[in-house]
Design a protein around this motif. Structure first.
Motif, PDB file in Angstrom:
ATOM      1  N   ILE A 227     111.065 -69.110  79.370  1.00 14.92           N
ATOM      2  CA  ILE A 227     111.995 -68.169  80.012  1.00 14.92           C
ATOM      3  C   ILE A 227     113.399 -68.336  79.449  1.00 14.92           C
ATOM      4  O   ILE A 227     114.106 -67.353  79.190  1.00 14.92           O
ATOM      5  N   LEU A 228     113.817 -69.583  79.228  1.00 18.06           N
ATOM      6  CA  LEU A 228     115.135 -69.827  78.638  1.00 18.06           C
ATOM      7  C   LEU A 228     115.222 -69.223  77.243  1.00 18.06           C
ATOM      8  O   LEU A 228     116.267 -68.698  76.845  1.00 18.06           O
ATOM      9  N   ARG A 229     114.147 -69.300  76.505  1.00 21.58           N
ATOM     10  CA  ARG A 229     114.148 -68.704  75.169  1.00 21.58           C
ATOM     11  C   ARG A 229     114.265 -67.187  75.247  1.00 21.58           C
ATOM     12  O   ARG A 229     114.942 -66.555  74.426  1.00 21.58           O
ATOM     13  N   ALA A 230     113.589 -66.614  76.233  1.00 13.30           N
ATOM     14  CA  ALA A 230     113.612 -65.162  76.362  1.00 13.30           C
ATOM     15  C   ALA A 230     114.971 -64.662  76.842  1.00 13.30           C
ATOM     16  O   ALA A 230     115.444 -63.597  76.409  1.00 13.30           O
ATOM     17  N   LEU A 231     115.626 -65.427  77.742  1.00 13.21           N
ATOM     18  CA  LEU A 231     116.871 -64.972  78.357  1.00 13.21           C
ATOM     19  C   LEU A 231     118.114 -65.578  77.721  1.00 13.21           C
ATOM     20  O   LEU A 231     119.216 -65.071  77.931  1.00 13.21           O
ATOM     21  N   GLY A 232     117.954 -66.680  76.970  1.00 15.24           N
ATOM     22  CA  GLY A 232     119.095 -67.412  76.443  1.00 15.24           C
ATOM     23  C   GLY A 232     120.136 -66.582  75.710  1.00 15.24           C
ATOM     24  O   GLY A 232     121.335 -66.782  75.911  1.00 15.24           O
ATOM     25  N   PRO A 233     119.748 -65.637  74.844  1.00 15.20           N
ATOM     26  CA  PRO A 233     120.755 -64.887  74.089  1.00 15.20           C
ATOM     27  C   PRO A 233     121.575 -63.930  74.936  1.00 15.20           C
ATOM     28  O   PRO A 233     122.645 -63.496  74.521  1.00 15.20           O
ATOM     29  N   THR A 234     121.084 -63.557  76.134  1.00 17.07           N
ATOM     30  CA  THR A 234     121.741 -62.512  76.914  1.00 17.07           C
ATOM     31  C   THR A 234     122.283 -62.972  78.259  1.00 17.07           C
ATOM     32  O   THR A 234     123.172 -62.322  78.816  1.00 17.07           O
ATOM     33  N   GLU A 235     121.779 -64.059  78.792  1.00 11.28           N
ATOM     34  CA  GLU A 235     122.175 -64.482  80.140  1.00 11.28           C
ATOM     35  C   GLU A 235     123.208 -65.611  80.084  1.00 11.28           C
ATOM     36  O   GLU A 235     123.274 -66.376  79.129  1.00 11.28           O
ATOM     37  N   LYS A 236     123.985 -65.714  81.149  1.00 13.52           N
ATOM     38  CA  LYS A 236     124.957 -66.788  81.260  1.00 13.52           C
ATOM     39  C   LYS A 236     124.250 -68.083  81.655  1.00 13.52           C
ATOM     40  O   LYS A 236     123.297 -68.066  82.414  1.00 13.52           O
ATOM     41  N   ARG A 237     124.783 -69.186  81.156  1.00  9.61           N
ATOM     42  CA  ARG A 237     124.183 -70.485  81.441  1.00  9.61           C
ATOM     43  C   ARG A 237     124.135 -70.763  82.941  1.00  9.61           C
ATOM     44  O   ARG A 237     123.153 -71.284  83.463  1.00  9.61           O
TER      45      ARG A 237
END
Length: 295
Positions: free
Chosen positions: A163-173
């Motif tokens: 999930i982190l890989r899928a959302l990492g480029p677009t979501e805030k930490r």
């Protein structure tokens, strides 16, 4: 770089002591209640994890609500299964099985992210599962709920990584970190409420150790990621195996036998190989992205 790696090693010392606190409670507090208390204490780390350009409301804000909820569910499952595993198994045995996570990450990445995986990484997956068989010794020792919980905990951690890989480029930490806290706080409280147990003063010491040391580990890992790329920081997590063996011996009087040593070496070797392959193949954002403890 050296400072970042050193901070990572210290972070995983904190995590190991947090896990030892769970075992010292010896199942005297229900798993869901312990997860609730630990996650609530984990909120203390939020100010340190929160970026300068992030707001407190970003804890609940996400472009993909479904993925945010899946991250929260995976955090609940990973936390509960890990507590059960460390309660029922030796720390070394639980940790060895939890290190199956890289193998599960490879499998889930192929299924859900459509990542190309070559024969080398597939070989590492097979070797990792071979190491599990060495640790479990089917037919020579019983397969318990603790073993199942450790394997499911590794799977939950792998779901989090994907999930982190899928959302990492677009979501805030802070949003991804918030899901990993708010999910366990809400869900575990709902499950724990009918069977709440008031900890004794002695038990509170270990409850605080579980939550505060995990929060300290998160802060240290965040600081580590600011000094070194994730690809250099991540392998430090395998130092937890050494601490697990030491804590088993010093606190619980549990030794480690030859099959456990061999199986752990096989699992860790496969995991390190997988990390190295992913370091080569992953885009730059993944190498820069701050780490979040999967479970």
């Amino acid at each position: 770089m050296a400072r970042g790696v050193l901070l990572a090693f210290i972070a995983f010392v904190a995590y190991s002591l947090s896990d030892a606190s769970v075992k010292l409670l010896a199942g005297s507090i229900p798993a869901f209640e312990l997860v609730f208390l630990g996650a609530a204490l984990g909120l203390l780390a939020v100010p340190m994890v929160k970026g300068a350009d992030e707001r407190w409301s970003d804890l609940l804000r996400c472009r993909s609500r479904l993925m945010w909820c899946l991250r929260a569910v995976a955090a609940v499952a990973g936390s509960v299964f890990s507590v059960i595993a460390f309660t029922m198994l030796s720390m070394a045995e639980a940790m060895a099985l939890l290190f199956l996570m890289p193998a599960f990450v490879t499998i889930l990445s192929v299924i859900f992210l459509k990542e190309p995986v070559g024969w080398r990484r597939w070989s590492a997956v097979l070797v990792g599962f071979l190491g599990v068989l060495i640790v479990l010794r089917p037919g020579l020792q019983p397969f318990t709920m603790g073993h199942l919980a450790a394997i499911l905990g590794a799977l939950a951690g792998a779901v989090t990584i994907v999930i982190l890989r899928a959302l990492g480029p677009t979501e805030k930490r802070i949003s991804l970190y918030g899901a990993g806290l708010i999910g366990p706080i809400v869900a575990s409280f709902l499950f724990a409420a009918p069977h709440l147990v008031m900890p004794t003063p002695r038990q509170w010491i270990f409850v605080l150790g579980y939550g505060l040391l995990a929060a300290a580990g998160n802060i240290l890992l965040q600081l580590a990621s600011e000094h070194a790329p994730a690809s250099q920081v991540a392998p430090a997590q395998y130092s937890q195996m050494l601490w697990a063996v030491a804590l088993d011996a010093l606190l619980f009087g549990i030794g480690i036998d030859l099959p456990m040593i061999l199986g752990s070496i096989v699992i860790i070797g496969a995991g390190l190989f997988t990390f190295e392959r992913e370091r080569i193949r992953k885009p730059r954002w993944w190498n820069r992205h701050p780490l979040i403890r999967a479970r």
